[in-house]
Write an enzyme that holds these catalytic residues in place. Structure first.
Site, PDB file in Angstrom:
ATOM      1  N   ASP A  18       0.272 -15.628  14.095  1.00  0.00           N
ATOM      2  CA  ASP A  18      -0.960 -15.202  14.765  1.00  0.00           C
ATOM      3  C   ASP A  18      -2.143 -15.224  13.807  1.00  0.00           C
ATOM      4  O   ASP A  18      -3.236 -15.687  14.153  1.00  0.00           O
ATOM      5  CB  ASP A  18      -0.800 -13.793  15.339  1.00  0.00           C
ATOM      6  CG  ASP A  18       0.020 -13.759  16.616  1.00  0.00           C
ATOM      7  OD1 ASP A  18       0.462 -14.837  17.065  1.00  0.00           O
ATOM      8  OD2 ASP A  18       0.219 -12.654  17.161  1.00  0.00           O
ATOM      9  N   SER A  70      -8.587   5.212   4.227  1.00  0.00           N
ATOM     10  CA  SER A  70      -8.881   6.501   4.860  1.00  0.00           C
ATOM     11  C   SER A  70      -8.977   7.569   3.779  1.00  0.00           C
ATOM     12  O   SER A  70      -8.399   7.425   2.697  1.00  0.00           O
ATOM     13  CB  SER A  70      -7.769   6.873   5.849  1.00  0.00           C
ATOM     14  OG  SER A  70      -7.889   8.215   6.284  1.00  0.00           O
ATOM     15  N   TYR A 109       0.991   7.458   8.070  1.00  0.00           N
ATOM     16  CA  TYR A 109      -0.406   7.010   8.065  1.00  0.00           C
ATOM     17  C   TYR A 109      -1.017   7.211   6.681  1.00  0.00           C
ATOM     18  O   TYR A 109      -1.629   6.296   6.122  1.00  0.00           O
ATOM     19  CB  TYR A 109      -1.194   7.788   9.114  1.00  0.00           C
ATOM     20  CG  TYR A 109      -2.645   7.382   9.219  1.00  0.00           C
ATOM     21  CD1 TYR A 109      -3.024   6.270   9.955  1.00  0.00           C
ATOM     22  CD2 TYR A 109      -3.642   8.122   8.589  1.00  0.00           C
ATOM     23  CE1 TYR A 109      -4.360   5.894  10.057  1.00  0.00           C
ATOM     24  CE2 TYR A 109      -4.975   7.758   8.676  1.00  0.00           C
ATOM     25  CZ  TYR A 109      -5.330   6.646   9.420  1.00  0.00           C
ATOM     26  OH  TYR A 109      -6.654   6.281   9.508  1.00  0.00           O
ATOM     27  N   LYS A 118      -2.228   4.267   4.044  1.00  0.00           N
ATOM     28  CA  LYS A 118      -3.624   4.168   3.612  1.00  0.00           C
ATOM     29  C   LYS A 118      -3.753   4.298   2.093  1.00  0.00           C
ATOM     30  O   LYS A 118      -4.610   3.653   1.474  1.00  0.00           O
ATOM     31  CB  LYS A 118      -4.469   5.226   4.323  1.00  0.00           C
ATOM     32  CG  LYS A 118      -4.581   5.009   5.836  1.00  0.00           C
ATOM     33  CD  LYS A 118      -5.227   3.670   6.164  1.00  0.00           C
ATOM     34  CE  LYS A 118      -5.435   3.482   7.652  1.00  0.00           C
ATOM     35  NZ  LYS A 118      -6.149   2.226   7.977  1.00  0.00           N
TER      36      LYS A 118
END
Length: 253
Positions: free
Chosen positions: A63, A149, A162, A166
């Site tokens: 992709d 983040s 998460y 990050k």
């Protein structure tokens, strides 16, 4: 020496909503040509010769390659990648304190593969396209801006995967900036705090009062256009390289 955005070509991942959409729109407004890469087909109001929409997943090598090749075919070059794609999910925990059971491995895997491996994938596949560019007056051939983040600098116990992903993006961006410095390629990351995006609203629950969530000062959520403005500032400032640009309203510890 300011890098010109006008007539430059950028790939923006996660460009269908939130930070990515705001970034793509600002770059287009500044006269850039942009490929918007998103899981969902993006419908825009900009001229067809200025923007390209490609549907795909950042975790998929095929992709991402397809998006990069489509960019070259339509615009003839690639000057930068603004990698904004990412996920934040409820249930992001290694151990559930209420049930005293291990966390959901499927949730953890989806977060890490999308956020971290997706960043690896997009970064590594984009680099060769920069090498054919003519260097500008500073010797720059390309730029990558990743999205990390504040939780990558100060992890949240309620969002383990998460925060880990990050933090890894921050490390990746710095290491890659050092490695690619001799090739004229800059790499940065932006570490935003609480942002008013569809992803954040889904995570906290639409039934909750979004006003309960805010940064220290200004005491509100970051608006996506503010993230986009940070992207613009980094692009236009050649000496910003290899660092984590903290956009957090003093929220970080």
């Amino acid at each position: 020496m300011m890098v010109k955005i006008q007539d430059s070509v950028y790939l923006v991942t996660g460009g269908g909503s939130g930070l990515g959409e705001a970034t793509a729109k600002l770059l287009l407004t500044e006269g850039a040509r942009v490929t918007i890469f998103s899981r969902n087909e993006y419908k825009n109001e900009f001229p067809h010769d200025q923007v390209l929409s490609v549907k795909g997943d950042v975790r998929s090598e095929s992709d991402v390659k397809r998006a990069l090749e489509a960019t070259i075919q339509k615009f003839g070059k690639l000057d930068g990648v603004m990698h904004c794609a990412g996920v934040f999910q409820n249930g992001d925990e290694l151990f559930n304190m209420d049930t005293q059971q291990p966390g959901d491995y499927t949730v953890l895997t989806d977060i890490v593969t999308t956020n971290l491996l997706g960043t690896f994938n997009v970064n590594r596949l984009a680099i060769p396209y920069f090498l054919t560019n003519q260097p500008d007056e500073e010797g720059q051939k390309g730029i990558i801006i990743n999205c990390s983040s504040t939780s990558g600098h100060s992890p949240m116990s309620s969002a383990v995967a998460y925060s880990t992903s990050k933090a890894a993006i921050i490390g990746l961006s710095y290491a890659l900036a050092k490695q690619l410095s001799t090739l004229g390629i800059r790499v940065m990351d932006i570490a935003p705090a609480l942002c008013d995006t569809p992803m954040f609203r889904r995570a906290v629950g639409f039934n909750q009062d979004i006003a309960n969530f805010r940064n220290l000062f200004p005491a509100r959520l970051i608006q996506p256009i503010e993230y986009a403005n940070a992207v613009k500032h980094i692009i236009e400032t050649p000496m910003l390289n290899g660092s984590s640009y903290q956009l957090d309203g003093a929220l970080r510890p």
